[in-house]
Motif scaffolding. Structure first.
Motif, PDB file in Angstrom:
ATOM      1  N   ARG A  14       0.827  -1.214   0.000  1.00  0.00           N
ATOM      2  CA  ARG A  14       0.000   0.000   0.000  1.00  0.00           C
ATOM      3  C   ARG A  14       0.856   1.257   0.000  1.00  0.00           C
ATOM      4  N   GLU A  15       1.900   1.265   0.846  1.00  0.00           N
ATOM      5  CA  GLU A  15       2.746   2.455   0.946  1.00  0.00           C
ATOM      6  C   GLU A  15       3.497   2.722  -0.359  1.00  0.00           C
ATOM      7  N   LEU A  16       3.990   1.678  -0.994  1.00  0.00           N
ATOM      8  CA  LEU A  16       4.710   1.848  -2.257  1.00  0.00           C
ATOM      9  C   LEU A  16       3.798   2.395  -3.347  1.00  0.00           C
ATOM     10  N   ALA A  18       1.005   4.014  -2.910  1.00  0.00           N
ATOM     11  CA  ALA A  18       0.583   5.365  -2.536  1.00  0.00           C
ATOM     12  C   ALA A  18       1.632   6.394  -2.912  1.00  0.00           C
ATOM     13  N   GLU A  19       2.897   6.049  -2.719  1.00  0.00           N
ATOM     14  CA  GLU A  19       3.974   6.984  -3.061  1.00  0.00           C
ATOM     15  C   GLU A  19       4.021   7.244  -4.562  1.00  0.00           C
ATOM     16  N   ILE A  20       3.903   6.178  -5.354  1.00  0.00           N
ATOM     17  CA  ILE A  20       3.926   6.327  -6.820  1.00  0.00           C
ATOM     18  C   ILE A  20       2.713   7.114  -7.296  1.00  0.00           C
ATOM     19  N   GLY A  22       0.866   9.247  -5.569  1.00  0.00           N
ATOM     20  CA  GLY A  22       0.964  10.634  -5.145  1.00  0.00           C
ATOM     21  C   GLY A  22       1.855  11.450  -6.058  1.00  0.00           C
ATOM     22  N   ASP A  23       2.968  10.859  -6.506  1.00  0.00           N
ATOM     23  CA  ASP A  23       3.867  11.546  -7.433  1.00  0.00           C
ATOM     24  C   ASP A  23       3.200  11.803  -8.776  1.00  0.00           C
ATOM     25  N   ASP A  24       2.207  10.946  -9.129  1.00  0.00           N
ATOM     26  CA  ASP A  24       1.515  11.090 -10.418  1.00  0.00           C
ATOM     27  C   ASP A  24       0.292  11.994 -10.326  1.00  0.00           C
ATOM     28  N   THR A  27      -4.817  11.857  -5.221  1.00  0.00           N
ATOM     29  CA  THR A  27      -5.018  11.796  -3.774  1.00  0.00           C
ATOM     30  C   THR A  27      -5.263  10.335  -3.433  1.00  0.00           C
ATOM     31  N   HIS A  30      -6.097   4.508   1.996  1.00  0.00           N
ATOM     32  CA  HIS A  30      -5.649   3.130   2.214  1.00  0.00           C
ATOM     33  C   HIS A  30      -6.745   2.310   2.875  1.00  0.00           C
ATOM     34  N   ARG A 108       2.990   2.277 -12.992  1.00  0.00           N
ATOM     35  CA  ARG A 108       3.046   3.684 -13.401  1.00  0.00           C
ATOM     36  C   ARG A 108       2.282   3.905 -14.697  1.00  0.00           C
TER      37      ARG A 108
END
Length: 449
Positions: A14-16, A18-20, A22-24, A27, A30, A108
């Motif tokens: 989930r964290e991984l 979410a990070e990708i 968010g960068d794209d 919002t 989880h 991605r």
């Protein structure tokens, strides 16, 4: 910004994601199980859900079916891949199906494509323009993107593709996404209209202009005023008529048969052919100047064999409509789904629709795909069955039996039948017109052209 809900029981996953995301530009919310997912959905309806198929408190796919979020896109994630689970994911309307460990490049790409789709501003009239074009494959996404680009313009479009790939649907989508969408959309099959009548059908005629013209007749160019005219099988039009069409496209004016008064042609023209247009120019069946005038924006429709899992989406779409009409609940067996995926579908969507229809009629509850002559299997272009013609039958009658039997064996696909018979498509149309069989075979459908 689009809102993403990640439902997975592994916090690191989930964290991984979410990070990708968010960068794209997403919002992100989880959830580690179905209970938490319900809470997050109540707080804010997601635009996209990344959903694990196996969760601690239930089946992710069943949970998605229960939610019935029609406007939300879902991508399933699983660590246990199988053909059946992939098929079931597609049935649930998934836009993609990711395997663990999730490929970051694939993730991605999926998130980027979904964001572009969600944030794209629709052109005037484009809201429902793709409702009849079923498919999530990359080839269909690219086609729809090109349609959205060309639709708002006045450019003539030339649609090229094999018979049965959906050229009329693509033309209608261009019309619906254009500023002309409130005006008529008129499709014309240039190969199905008698060469003696097509000029009158296109441009109209005056009373008394020829024998039988007992009243004034408005042609398609007048009846489609303000809208779109779709000229299918443009290579079947006579050279003389091609000259007149070219003049209309260049001047924006035309004359009814039997008059010298010009009328303004306020229509957008979209043409189509199932032949290679450059080869048609070389063969002398399409004028080079007309070809260049029509192909301001050429679009190639992909054959069904190049549309990945769209085959199963289309098959389920056709079966769903048949079930609704017949108030039944028939379904495909895994063997039938496998056979449909492996078959090359030379007749494209039309052949698939015909197969589903025949199989639906023959099946009780489950469509098994093993119905003798309807069985799906790889066949060479020369496959066929025998017909018996008694000695002494006139040659014309024998030809008629052979042509109609070949067309039936080809599932009504005229191009395939013509190739098997070794005759031109135009000759086949002329023979069918002589036999009075043009109304019974290969009719256009609201979901197929």
């Amino acid at each position: 910004m689009p809102h993403l809900l990640i439902v997975d029981d592994e916090p690191a996953v989930r964290e991984l994601i979410a990070e990708i995301a968010g960068d794209d530009g997403y919002t992100v919310a989880h959830a580690g199980d179905i209970r938490q997912a319900r809470i997050q959905i109540d707080r804010q309806k997601p635009d996209v859900v990344l959903l694990d198929m196996q969760l601690p408190d239930g089946d992710g796919m069943e949970f998605w079916k229960e939610l019935a979020l029609g406007d939300t896109q879902v991508v399933f994630i699983t660590g246990f891949s199988s053909v059946d689970s992939a098929i079931e994911a597609l049935r649930c309307g998934a836009v993609d199906y990711l395997l663990k460990p999730v490929s970051l490049r694939r993730l991605r790409g999926v998130l980027s494509e979904l964001k572009e789709m969600l944030t794209r501003q629709p052109e005037p009239g484009a809201q429902n323009c793709f409702t009849k074009m079923i498919g999530n494959s990359r080839a269909m996404q690219l086609l729809c993107a090109h349609i959205e680009k060309v639709a708002p313009t006045q450019a003539t479009v030339l649609l090229v593709g094999e018979s049965g790939t959906g050229k009329e649907l693509a033309a209608e989508a261009i019309h619906l996404a254009s500023p002309r969408h409130k005006q008529p959309f008129m499709p014309i099959n240039c190969g199905a209209i008698s060469p003696n009548l097509i000029e009158s059908e296109l441009f109209g005629h005056e009373k008394g202009s020829f024998t039988g013209a007992d009243r004034q007749h408005k042609g398609y160019f007048e009846r489609a005023r303000g809208g779109t005219l779709f000229l299918d099988e443009i290579t079947e039009m006579s050279m003389e008529l091609q000259v007149r069409l070219l003049r209309v496209l260049e001047t924006g004016r035309f004359m009814r048969v039997g008059t010298h008064e010009e009328t303004v042609a306020d229509v957008r023209v979209i043409a189509a052919t199932n032949r290679n247009p450059e080869q048609a120019v070389s063969n002398g069946t399409l004028r080079e100047d007309l070809y260049h005038r029509l192909s301001v924006f050429p679009l190639e429709l992909p054959p069904l064999r190049e549309r990945e899992d769209d085959i199963l989406l289309l098959a389920e779409h056709f079966l769903r409509h048949l079930n609704e009409e017949g108030r039944t609940q028939k379904a495909f067996s895994p063997e039938a789904l496998k056979a449909m995926r492996e078959y090359t579908w030379p007749g494209n969507i039309r052949e698939l629709r015909n197969y589903v229809y025949r199989s639906y009629i023959l099946a009780d509850d489950v469509i098994k795909g093993d119905f003798n002559s309807f069985e799906l299997e790889s066949r060479s272009p020369g496959w066929g069955s025998e017909i018996l013609v008694p000695v002494g039958v006139p040659l014309a009658d024998a030809n008629r039996q052979l042509i109609l039997a070949t067309l039936k064996q080809c599932g009504g696909v005229k191009k395939t039948a013509a190739e098997m018979l070794g005759i031109s498509l135009k000759t086949l149309y002329n023979r069918l017109e002589e036999y009075g069989a043009t109304d019974d075979i290969d009719q256009p459908s609201s979901t197929l052209r």
